[in-house]
Design a protein around this motif. Structure first.
Motif, PDB file in Angstrom:
ATOM      1  N   UNK A 171       0.821  -1.221   0.000  1.00 35.63           N
ATOM      2  CA  UNK A 171       0.000   0.000   0.000  1.00 35.63           C
ATOM      3  C   UNK A 171       0.852   1.267   0.000  1.00 35.63           C
ATOM      4  N   UNK A 172       2.153   1.117   0.261  1.00 31.36           N
ATOM      5  CA  UNK A 172       3.057   2.268   0.233  1.00 31.36           C
ATOM      6  C   UNK A 172       3.491   2.627  -1.190  1.00 31.36           C
ATOM      7  N   UNK A 173       3.246   1.725  -2.134  1.00 34.09           N
ATOM      8  CA  UNK A 173       3.688   1.955  -3.522  1.00 34.09           C
ATOM      9  C   UNK A 173       3.220   3.295  -4.079  1.00 34.09           C
ATOM     10  N   UNK A 174       1.916   3.649  -3.975  1.00 30.55           N
ATOM     11  CA  UNK A 174       1.482   4.950  -4.527  1.00 30.55           C
ATOM     12  C   UNK A 174       2.205   6.132  -3.890  1.00 30.55           C
ATOM     13  N   UNK A 175       2.487   6.037  -2.584  1.00 32.09           N
ATOM     14  CA  UNK A 175       3.213   7.123  -1.918  1.00 32.09           C
ATOM     15  C   UNK A 175       4.624   7.240  -2.459  1.00 32.09           C
ATOM     16  N   UNK A 176       5.243   6.096  -2.741  1.00 28.62           N
ATOM     17  CA  UNK A 176       6.600   6.111  -3.314  1.00 28.62           C
ATOM     18  C   UNK A 176       6.594   6.747  -4.700  1.00 28.62           C
ATOM     19  N   UNK A 183       8.823  15.669  -3.827  1.00 26.80           N
ATOM     20  CA  UNK A 183       9.876  16.144  -2.930  1.00 26.80           C
ATOM     21  C   UNK A 183      11.105  15.246  -2.934  1.00 26.80           C
ATOM     22  N   UNK A 184      10.948  13.974  -3.316  1.00 28.02           N
ATOM     23  CA  UNK A 184      12.071  13.030  -3.226  1.00 28.02           C
ATOM     24  C   UNK A 184      12.699  12.726  -4.580  1.00 28.02           C
ATOM     25  N   UNK A 191      11.894  -0.234  -4.878  1.00 29.81           N
ATOM     26  CA  UNK A 191      11.127  -0.688  -6.042  1.00 29.81           C
ATOM     27  C   UNK A 191      11.696  -2.002  -6.576  1.00 29.81           C
ATOM     28  N   UNK A 192      13.003  -2.147  -6.484  1.00 30.41           N
ATOM     29  CA  UNK A 192      13.639  -3.414  -6.877  1.00 30.41           C
ATOM     30  C   UNK A 192      13.129  -4.560  -6.010  1.00 30.41           C
ATOM     31  N   UNK A 193      13.008  -4.287  -4.691  1.00 29.59           N
ATOM     32  CA  UNK A 193      12.504  -5.320  -3.785  1.00 29.59           C
ATOM     33  C   UNK A 193      11.079  -5.714  -4.145  1.00 29.59           C
TER      34      UNK A 193
END
Length: 998
Positions: free
Chosen positions: A680-685, A692-693, A704-706
């Motif tokens: 669920x963290x994918x969209x935030x990434x 900002x990042x 993302x590789x993981x």
């Protein structure tokens, strides 16, 4: 609104009645944009018939309105002050600036600062004329005040932006010099004289901070100024009317005059008077200053320091003392001034420097009244407070010892030993022991630890010194002595102890100190523990007390935010990682709590942000310590960390914590399976990666590789959200971002390669899009490094599906161009003859697979291209084989290398000189990258591909073979033999795995 009613409204704003006050504020807000409103406010501010408090209310309202509306922050914002009103303000504010009391002048000064920064010189060209005219009239004070604000605008301006200040200096400084000369020679000067001199000094400082204007480089003009500055420096500060209150006294105008004069002289000395730092054109000026003034200034400074000698009981503000010692420190490296210092070193060291190092009344007061602030400011040793005399004293001592060597070091140590001896005098009862001098002596010993540990004469006696004079103070009845003992012990934790018991006893004392009754002792003990843990050869003695040790450490962290405490925790976790299973979950809970406490504090500042980032970093350390040995813990840790991971990746968080990416990376790499909560963290990434990042893509790439490698099926099949589509959106935006540096773009094409390698046969519909943005970015790329990474995308695409990729390149009409670029990169060689591009094993391997896949399309390639391609592939395979063999040999040998071999740094430097930048900052950086292509051997693939060509198109294969010279024939035979060896090794490994499985 007329003037009489405006003062009524302002009076209403002072009413104790809430309703009246609110009505007045609403009236002010309603009419503040009416024409001439600002001028009317100015008249009230300047009218002495009104009460001062009413004038002050008008002044504050005026200042706030100017700050908010004079120069719109947004170009599209509506102009709220008409040009005619601005003209009236500029005209009238200069009339009142000298007439109003100092309290109001300061407020008007802020208004002038806003107006001058926005309008001068373009919209206010007459300002300089007004200043110059009034410097010659009775309005001198107002002119000096305005000139100081005007010059400050250019304090930090670059050379190109400083043209207006040169004109200001040319017009006004001759008058300033004359005024200063008159003021300096007044026999009984008033406090107003001091104020005027201060304004002149500040103007001089602002005008020459970045560079000395040419007008002041004139030797005659410079000498005239220097004579007056020396006069100010030498003249005693008037004793009459000095405030008795210490806070008021240090801000007294005459001491401010001293401070700004010393500021100027220090700047001239360090920036313009140092021969080693000057351009050839300025060396004459530096020589003139050093010869004529450096020594005189030093003499004046020494006379001022006499005031605070041990027995003189004089006074110098801390800021003045700091600046003087700064000048003395700079004098050490110059022969002429150092010679002057040498004759007075005993007085400087033992009657000025050492007393400044000793614990004093201010320290005691802060220790007792606000120990948290004492810790924050580092009053014990590592002082962060600006302009602290103790800071400059420590710097002076360290620099002097490094310059003078053993002679001064011996002198200092003999003095310190005398202090220790007096302290140990048994005739002294505890209450009158010289604790403060002992504190200063310990500070000296800790400050000089590097010099003492590197000097043969002291190495052998350091243990004895610690045992006799430091370790006993762990049980001192005085808190600051216990704290200083812990700090010094940490400084020397890694020396050789002839008696291991001494080390163990010191370590035990430090651990005990972590639960001391005094907060600064607890903090210093925790920080010292870090050094002892690093120095410990055997941590068995620590393991039984590890639970209590961690509990005490977390308790201290809960009391005070100090980044050094985080460092200690990380060190303990790293050194005791095998013991972390029972503590990992609790540590994460406590660190998360510390993070939220830090972020939710009402007084969050830079220190809080640093501590919060440290908490995140410590969480990563905990995760790394258990990732391989206790992966089952991640299921318990994940719910604790999910809120912090989500919150810190949000763009509305207000602060950027790139440390969160290490946490997410650990949470997606180490567990046996990536949970849906972590997915669920994918969209935030994705959002962070293009927001900002964007400059932290190197940190996001492993995450993302993981995801993609750890659960490829989920990545390919899940549609809510659509991971493939969101990744494409992110990659296309990053690779089309023109303002992003090449280095920061590299993770994007690496991710494309990752998808192609791990999703073979499943992302055909993305291949053209990926190739298209790769080619577009290749045309923009400037660094060879990024070009190499982008070319590897082409290689991975060819291995993914050679026919599809070749057709796309032909469709885009870039096939010939891309292959020429690729061959060109492969032909670049370093000074040793090795590949200057594609330097890592993985780079070579990927290119080998891509080139070999292209060979499978031999029937579609022109014969000359096929021959070139075949030779390039052979060369790369041989280079790959050699590099694998070299790395294997290196791992089997000792780490020691011969000085006869050229270092990597030298190799890299030679390559750079040839115009080839390093294609990998660390050539082994990507060797841990895992993909489905890892099982494919490039030698076996090459031989199998050529066998297929021989079988399906014997004539073409024969023509290709005939074009090879003896060198490439030999390489072909060698690669074939190596492929057979690899094939046999692979079959053997398969059999062994099968036997193991059964």
């Amino acid at each position: 609104m007329y003037l009489p009613s405006l003062d009524v409204v302002l009076q209403g704003a002072l009413s104790p009645n809430h309703a009246e006050r609110k009505a007045a504020e609403e009236s002010l807000n309603k009419y503040q944009y009416t024409p001439k409103h600002l001028t009317r406010l100015l008249h009230i501010i300047g009218d002495r018939n009104y009460d001062l408090i009413l004038r002050q209310v008008a002044c504050i309202h005026f200042k706030n309105f100017i700050a908010e509306n004079w120069s719109p922050h947004d170009q599209e914002e509506q102009i709220k002050i008409s040009p005619s009103d601005k003209n009236l303000v500029r005209k009238n504010i200069l009339v009142f600036v000298e007439q109003v009391p100092i309290l109001l002048r300061v407020q008007l000064g802020e208004c002038l600062k806003t107006i001058i920064h926005a309008d001068y010189p373009e919209q206010w060209p007459s300002l300089l004329h007004w200043v110059t005219l009034n410097l010659q009239s009775q309005q001198v004070l107002g002119a000096l005040f305005v000139l100081q604000i005007l010059s400050r605008k250019y304090e930090f301006k670059s050379y190109e932006e400083r043209t207006p200040i040169h004109h200001v200096v040319e017009e006004t400084f001759p008058h300033l010099l004359s005024i200063l000369n008159r003021l300096v020679h007044i026999k009984t000067p008033s406090i107003e004289v001091a104020y005027s001199i201060k304004l002149i000094c500040k103007t001089y400082w602002f005008s020459m901070f970045m560079e000395i204007p040419n007008q002041l480089f004139d030797s005659n003009v410079f000498n005239d100024w220097m004579i007056l500055f020396l006069n100010i420096l030498e003249r005693p500060v008037p004793l009459e009317a000095q405030p008795a209150n210490p806070d008021l006294r240090k801000s007294w105008e005459w001491w401010k005059v001293k401070k700004w004069t010393i500021h100027i002289l220090n700047l001239v000395y360090t920036k313009y008077g140092d021969l080693k730092l000057q351009y050839p054109d300025n060396k004459a000026f530096a020589q003139h200053f050093e010869k004529k003034y450096a020594g005189k200034i030093l003499e004046c400074h020494m006379n001022l320091l006499n005031e605070i000698r041990v027995d003189n009981d004089g006074y110098l503000p801390e800021r003045v003392t700091y600046l003087i010692l700064q000048y003395l420190s700079n004098s050490i490296s110059k022969a002429a001034t150092y010679n002057l210092l040498q004759s007075r070193l005993d007085v400087i060291l033992f009657e000025i420097i050492f007393p400044l190092m000793c614990f004093n009344d201010n320290d005691q007061k802060l220790w007792e009244e606000d120990p948290h602030e004492y810790v924050r400011k580092g009053y014990g040793y590592d002082i962060i407070e600006d302009y602290s005399p103790r800071t400059s004293a420590l710097h002076f001592l360290s620099k002097l010892v490094k310059k003078s060597g053993k002679k001064i070091l011996q002198k200092v140590i003999l003095f310190i030993m005398e202090v220790f001896k007096r302290y140990k005098d048994e005739r002294l009862v505890e209450i009158i022991k010289p604790y403060r001098q002992k504190d200063g002596a310990l500070l000296v010993i800790g400050t000089l630890c590097d010099e003492l540990m590197q000097t043969e004469a002291y190495k052998s006696v350091l243990e004895q010194m610690l045992v006799q004079h430091v370790f006993p103070e762990f049980s001192s009845p005085v808190g600051h002595i216990r704290a200083k003992a812990a700090w010094v012990a940490g400084k020397y934790a890694d020396i050789y102890f002839s008696d291991p018991n001494n080390f163990c006893k010191a370590l035990q004392s430090v651990v005990v100190g972590m639960s001391d009754s005094e907060l600064p002792v607890r903090v210093d003990s925790v920080i010292s523990l870090c050094s002892f843990v690093k120095a410990s050869e055997d941590l068995d003695e620590m393991k039984p007390v590890l639970p209590q040790l961690l509990a005490d450490l977390l308790k201290v962290m809960n009391e005070v935010e100090n980044i050094d405490l985080i460092s200690t925790l990380k060190t303990i976790v790293h050194m005791c990682e095998e013991e972390m299973e029972p503590y990992a979950v609790g540590l994460c809970q406590n660190l998360v709590a510390a993070f939220w406490k830090c972020m939710n504090t009402a007084e969050a500042d830079d220190d809080s942000g640093t501590f919060a980032a440290g908490c995140l970093s410590a969480i990563s350390t905990v995760l790394e310590s258990v990732s391989y040995t206790f992966p089952h813990l991640f299921a318990h840790i994940e719910p604790i960390l999910l809120p912090i991971m989500r919150q810190t990746m949000l763009p509305t968080n207000g602060q950027e914590f790139e440390e969160v990416f290490d946490i997410v990376s650990n949470m997606t790499f180490s567990p046996l399976k990536i949970s849906m909560d972590m997915w669920s963290l994918w969209p935030l990434l994705m959002e962070a990666s293009i927001g900002w990042a964007i400059e932290y893509l190197h940190d996001i790439h492993p995450i993302l590789e993981n995801y993609i490698c750890g659960n490829t099926v989920h990545y390919l099949t899940w549609k809510e959200p659509d991971y493939q589509q969101s990744l494409w959106c992110m990659l296309s935006k990053v690779m089309s971002e023109k303002n992003l540096q090449d280095e920061n773009t590299e993770p994007a094409p690496r991710l494309i390669s990752l998808v192609l390698q791990n999703c073979r046969g499943h992302v055909d519909h993305w291949v053209e899009s990926y190739i298209r943005i790769t080619i577009e970015r290749f045309h923009q790329a400037e660094s060879h490094n990024l070009k190499c990474v982008l070319m590897q995308v082409i290689a991975d695409a060819l291995y993914y599906n050679a026919s599809l990729t070749y057709d796309i390149l032909q469709k885009l009409d870039v096939a010939t161009e891309i292959f020429n670029h690729w061959f060109g990169l492969l032909q670049k060689a370093g000074n040793t003859g090795t590949f200057a591009t594609f330097r890592s094993k993985n780079d070579k391997r990927v290119c080998c697979l891509g080139l070999t896949s292209l060979l499978s399309l031999a029937d579609q390639l022109p014969e000359e291209v096929l021959g070139r391609l075949y030779k390039a592939t052979l060369d790369l395979l041989v280079a790959y084989k050699d590099q694998v063999a070299e790395d294997k040999e290196e791992t089997e040998e000792d780490d020691d290398t011969s000085d006869d071999f050229q270092t990597d740094d030298e190799d890299d430097r030679s390559d750079n000189e040839m115009g080839v930048d390093d294609c990998d900052d660390d050539i082994n950086d990507d060797e841990d990258v895992k993909s489905s292509t890892d099982e494919v051997d490039p030698f076996v693939l090459f031989v199998d591909t050529m066998k297929v060509l021989q079988e399906t198109d014997a004539m073409r294969f024969e023509k290709l073979s005939q074009t090879l010279d003896l060198h490439y024939q030999k390489l072909t035979k060698g690669v074939a033999q190596h492929a057979d060896e690899k094939r046999a090794a692979i079959e053997k490994e398969k059999l062994q795995k099968a036997r193991t499985a059964t």
